[in-house]
Design a protein around this motif. Structure first.
Motif, short mmCIF file in Angstrom:
data_model
loop_
_atom_site.label_atom_id
_atom_site.label_comp_id
_atom_site.label_asym_id
_atom_site.label_seq_id
_atom_site.Cartn_x
_atom_site.Cartn_y
_atom_site.Cartn_z
N GLY A 1 0.82 -1.21 0.00
CA GLY A 1 0.00 0.00 0.00
C GLY A 1 0.86 1.25 0.00
O GLY A 1 0.58 2.22 -0.72
N LEU A 2 1.92 1.25 0.79
CA LEU A 2 2.86 2.38 0.80
C LEU A 2 3.60 2.49 -0.52
O LEU A 2 3.91 3.59 -0.98
CB LEU A 2 3.83 2.23 1.97
CG LEU A 2 3.23 2.46 3.36
CD1 LEU A 2 4.18 1.97 4.45
CD2 LEU A 2 2.89 3.93 3.57
N ALA A 3 3.90 1.34 -1.15
CA ALA A 3 4.58 1.37 -2.45
C ALA A 3 3.70 2.03 -3.50
O ALA A 3 4.16 2.85 -4.30
CB ALA A 3 4.95 -0.05 -2.87
N LEU A 4 2.42 1.68 -3.51
CA LEU A 4 1.49 2.30 -4.45
C LEU A 4 1.38 3.80 -4.19
O LEU A 4 1.30 4.61 -5.12
CB LEU A 4 0.11 1.64 -4.33
CG LEU A 4 0.01 0.21 -4.86
CD1 LEU A 4 -1.36 -0.38 -4.54
CD2 LEU A 4 0.25 0.17 -6.36
N LEU A 5 1.41 4.17 -2.93
CA LEU A 5 1.37 5.59 -2.58
C LEU A 5 2.62 6.30 -3.09
O LEU A 5 2.56 7.45 -3.54
CB LEU A 5 1.26 5.73 -1.06
CG LEU A 5 1.14 7.14 -0.48
CD1 LEU A 5 -0.10 7.84 -1.03
CD2 LEU A 5 1.08 7.08 1.04
N ASP A 6 3.74 5.62 -3.06
CA ASP A 6 5.01 6.20 -3.50
C ASP A 6 5.04 6.44 -5.01
O ASP A 6 5.88 7.21 -5.51
CB ASP A 6 6.19 5.31 -3.11
CG ASP A 6 7.35 6.10 -2.52
OD1 ASP A 6 7.31 7.35 -2.62
OD2 ASP A 6 8.27 5.49 -1.97
N THR A 7 4.15 5.78 -5.76
CA THR A 7 4.11 6.02 -7.20
C THR A 7 3.60 7.43 -7.52
O THR A 7 3.73 7.89 -8.67
CB THR A 7 3.19 4.99 -7.92
OG1 THR A 7 1.85 5.13 -7.43
CG2 THR A 7 3.68 3.58 -7.68
N VAL B 1 8.89 2.83 -9.59
CA VAL B 1 9.24 3.38 -10.90
C VAL B 1 8.28 2.95 -12.01
O VAL B 1 8.48 3.30 -13.17
CB VAL B 1 10.69 2.99 -11.29
CG1 VAL B 1 11.68 3.57 -10.29
CG2 VAL B 1 10.85 1.48 -11.40
N ILE B 2 7.24 2.20 -11.65
CA ILE B 2 6.27 1.74 -12.65
C ILE B 2 5.61 2.91 -13.41
O ILE B 2 5.41 2.82 -14.62
CB ILE B 2 5.22 0.82 -12.01
CG1 ILE B 2 5.78 -0.61 -11.92
CG2 ILE B 2 3.91 0.82 -12.80
CD1 ILE B 2 4.84 -1.62 -11.33
N PRO B 3 5.27 4.04 -12.74
CA PRO B 3 4.67 5.14 -13.51
C PRO B 3 5.55 5.60 -14.67
O PRO B 3 5.04 5.88 -15.77
CB PRO B 3 4.52 6.26 -12.46
CG PRO B 3 4.36 5.53 -11.18
CD PRO B 3 5.28 4.34 -11.30
N GLY B 4 6.87 5.68 -14.45
CA GLY B 4 7.77 6.07 -15.53
C GLY B 4 7.74 5.07 -16.67
O GLY B 4 7.75 5.45 -17.85
N ILE B 5 7.69 3.78 -16.34
CA ILE B 5 7.64 2.74 -17.37
C ILE B 5 6.35 2.82 -18.15
O ILE B 5 6.34 2.74 -19.39
CB ILE B 5 7.80 1.35 -16.72
CG1 ILE B 5 9.17 1.23 -16.03
CG2 ILE B 5 7.62 0.24 -17.75
CD1 ILE B 5 9.34 -0.03 -15.21
N LEU B 6 5.22 2.99 -17.44
CA LEU B 6 3.92 3.07 -18.11
C LEU B 6 3.83 4.29 -19.02
O LEU B 6 3.25 4.22 -20.12
CB LEU B 6 2.80 3.09 -17.07
CG LEU B 6 2.63 1.82 -16.23
CD1 LEU B 6 1.50 2.00 -15.22
CD2 LEU B 6 2.35 0.61 -17.13
#
Length: 226
Positions: A11-17, A160-165
Motif C-alpha cells: 500500500g505504501l509502495a502504491l502511494l510512492d508512485t 518506478v512503474i509510472p515512468g515505465i507506463l
C-alpha cells in the motif's frame, strides 16, 4: 510473512508512485525526445530503483541489529507517534513548490541520467516518507532476509512503474499524447507540494493503523488488506 505486513508495505509502495519527481522527469524526457530516449529513461529509473534498494538493505540490516534490543511495545508506540506526527505535519507543507532550474537538453547522457537518478534518491527524502514507513514496518515484523529483500525489491519496482507506463504509452501513441503530457507536467510543477501533503497524510494513516493493530490486538482495525 503476514498478509497485514504485505498489504501495508505494498500500500505504501502504491502511494510512492504518486511522487512527482520520477513522473515529472519522465514527462520532461518524453516531451523533449532526446536521442536514445529508452536507454536514457532506463538508466534513470534503474538508478532510482537500485539506489533505494541498496539504501533499504542498509537500513534493514542496521535496524535489524537494533530492534531486538527494543521492546516490541516501545517500537510500536514509536511507530504510532511517527504516524500521528506525519498526519499533523502534512497540514504544514506549503502549497507552492519553489522554482527549480530546468534540465538542459545538452545534459542528456547516460552519465547525467545516472547522476539524476542518484540525485532523486539523495535529495527527495521528503517524498520518500512511504518508503521509510515501509522499512519500519518490515523491520518491526522481524522478517527473515529472504522475505524482506523480496518485498523490498517489489517495492522499488512499483516505485518506478509510472515512468515505465508513461514510456510505453508514449511509444504506442507518440505525439498524440503530447498535449496531455504537457498539461500533466504543468500540474506537477504547480501542485507538487499539494501532492506531497496528501502522500505524507496517507502514509501517516497507514503507519498509524499498522501500529494500532500491533498495540491493541483485541481491537479490530480496518485496513484495505483485511
Amino acid at each position: 510473512m503476514s498478509i497485514e505486513t504485505i498489504g501495508a508495505v505494498l500500500g505504501l509502495a502504491l502511494l510512492d508512485t504518486l511522487s512527482p519527481t520520477v513522473i515529472g522527469i519522465t514527462l520532461y524526457l518524453l516531451l523533449t525526445r532526446p536521442r536514445h530516449l529508452g536507454a536514457l529513461l532506463g538508466v534513470y529509473l534503474g538508478s532510482v530503483a537500485i539506489a533505494y534498494f541498496a539504501l533499504g538493505v542498509l537500513l534493514m540490516l542496521g535496524l535489524g541489529a537494533v530492534v531486538p534490543l527494543v521492546d516490541e511495545t516501545v517500537w510500536a508506540w514509536g511507530q504510532a507517534v511517527l504516524g500521528a506526527a506525519l498526519i499533523v505535519g502534512s497540514y504544514f507543507i506549503p502549497d507552492k513548490n519553489p522554482e527549480r532550474a530546468p534540465i538542459q537538453a545538452r545534459s542528456f547522457s547516460m552519465r547525467s541520467m545516472l547522476l539524476l537518478g542518484l540525485g532523486t534518491w539523495l535529495f527527495e527524502f521528503a517524498t520518500a516518507v512511504p518508503y521509510f514507513g515501509a522499512i519500519g514496518i518490515m523491520t518491526s515484523a522481524n522478517l527473515p532476509a529472504v522475505q524482506w529483500s523480496s518485498l523490498l525489491g517489489v517495492y522499488v519496482t512499483i516505485m518506478v512503474i509510472p515512468g515505465i507506463l508513461l514510456f510505453v504509452a508514449w511509444a504506442a501513441l507518440g505525439e498524440r499524447l503530447r498535449e496531455r503530457f504537457e498539461r500533466w507536467q504543468d500540474k506537477l510543477s504547480t501542485g507538487s507540494r499539494t501532492v506531497l501533503s496528501w502522500i505524507v497524510w496517507i502514509a501517516g494513516c497507514l503507519i498509524l493503523l499498522e501500529a494500532v493493530d500491533a498495540l491493541f490486538t483485541e481491537v479490530s482495525v480496518f485496513t484495505p488488506w483485511g
